[in-house]
Design an enzyme around this catalytic site. Sequence first.
Site, PDB file in Angstrom:
ATOM      1  N   ASP A 203       4.095   0.160  -5.865  1.00 34.71           N
ATOM      2  CA  ASP A 203       3.963   1.582  -6.170  1.00 34.71           C
ATOM      3  C   ASP A 203       4.814   1.938  -7.388  1.00 34.71           C
ATOM      4  OD1 ASP A 203       3.011   4.281  -5.203  1.00 34.71           O
ATOM      5  OD2 ASP A 203       5.184   4.622  -5.109  1.00 34.71           O
ATOM      6  N   GLU A 270       0.942  -0.730  -9.777  1.00 35.39           N
ATOM      7  CA  GLU A 270       0.374   0.577 -10.118  1.00 35.39           C
ATOM      8  C   GLU A 270       1.149   1.089 -11.325  1.00 35.39           C
ATOM      9  OE1 GLU A 270      -0.108   5.032  -8.168  1.00 35.39           O
ATOM     10  OE2 GLU A 270       1.773   3.951  -8.038  1.00 35.39           O
TER      11      GLU A 270
END
Length: 538
Positions: A203, A270
């Site tokens: 993330d 990401e």
Amino acid sequence: MTQTSLPWWRGAAIYQVYPRSFFDSNDDGIGDLAGVTAKLDYIAALQVDAIWLSPFFLSPMRDFGYDVRDHKAVDPIFGSIADFDELITQAHAKGLKIIIDQVWSHVAIEHPWFHESRQSCDNPKADWFVWADAKADGSPPNNWQSWMGGSAWTWDARRKQFYLHNFLREMPDLNFHCPAVQDAILDIAKFWLERGVDGFRLDTANFYFHDRTLPDNPARTYDKPGEKPADIPVMMQRHLHNVCQPENLAFLARVRALFDQYEDRMTVAEIGSEHPIERMMEYTSGNQRLHTAYSFLMLGDRYDPTFLADTMATWQTEQAQQAWPSWAFSNHDVPRVATRWANGDQQRARLFNALLTCLRGTVFIYQGEELGLTQAEVAFENVQDPVGKTGWPINKGRDGCRTPMPWQANQAASGFSKATPWLPINAKDQGKEVDVQSNDPSSNLNFVRQLLAMRRQHACMRLGEFKLISKESDVLVFERVFEQDRVFAAFNLSPSAHEIDLPEALAPFEPTLVIGTSTIAHNKLKLAAWSGFVAAVK
């Protein structure tokens, strides 16, 4: 080089599961790990290679698991560590890999690390977070803005300092300039690798480091034709100093070195950046950084042939051959593609599923995309997302793409749960339930199964070169080529019919997948509005 000699993740199709909304095994209204295990046969039948699980760790759930209180514990609403181990065992038995989210840039404010850090300026974890004194006038150290609204700095009375949070104020950012923080994060990574996970989705992987001198971010300029000024503060500045710092690369090398100690594991980053392709290449180039990365480039509003072709072309350069991209058209953070691009039309939704499957790179399919699910309209009184609560009605948040999976027609909560689900079922998707589509040979679900079976069968669709034939007149035409294996694809991304000339060398075709209406006559391919044609070349 053969298809089997390359790592499994290269060109794989990966299915994203948002556990809260997938399947509720204990009827408390919230999906859980046992619910994912119960539906593994369904996932395996899609012909995907792996599952990406969104966070299931212990959390106060302000941001639904992206605010982690304990990185090594399963939150009780999702089950137990034994449930996770069983999921790994069962998935591997069915030939499915498991990738889990790792949220490392920040923690929940209740995390023991932050509790200790905020007590004083000289405790053992005093520098584990980003602390800074106020300016002489009492204002924050700089102008950095939070993606969840307001300043990225919050005053803490205990420390008499501000702490940094790029997201919610209850999600303080870790200080990766501190070697002990990096070591602690790698210890977390090792914990899950030892449990048998096959990879991590990292993330906000470009948010780990900040500029320690804390300079202001400059204002964003609007010099591109048609570019509209931002309407929220965080988008009004260029994020030059709080993300994408050069120190990130050395830490990613440490992550890769750890992963290289295990067989067949992978990382996917990401990346949210104003230069997404550049960052994707930088973070995945060579064998000392991450394995692959995706950005928000194809999670926005643009999908015209020129944009798609030019994006693919950037990955055909010599530099790009040392890196590897991933692509997604939907996920848990953006409106579903069946609404965002397809405007609810099921043929167009099918067209975009086919397009994603034909792209060069690793592809991620968000749960429900295979059903053609659309974005739900969630009433304000049912909103759960903190973004929606503060941004309503201009920004209604992310709940609309997170509503529960519809498994059975004519059942309470569409078979997701026997209890009231945490978010309402999307009434607009009645008739798209799994049991309905499974029994319909012409359904979106069965079409996606055919697409993914074709991708698995043809090495060129997983690994091959993207050879552009045409990007004119709203039609994208290309080949995927790997050694002797070739697939031809044409997509009419417009509401008008188009006719294209077929190169003679392409015919004849193997059995084809047709989206909408297409005909071939006299070496010409006629495509009706929003139609596509995908075929192997003999």
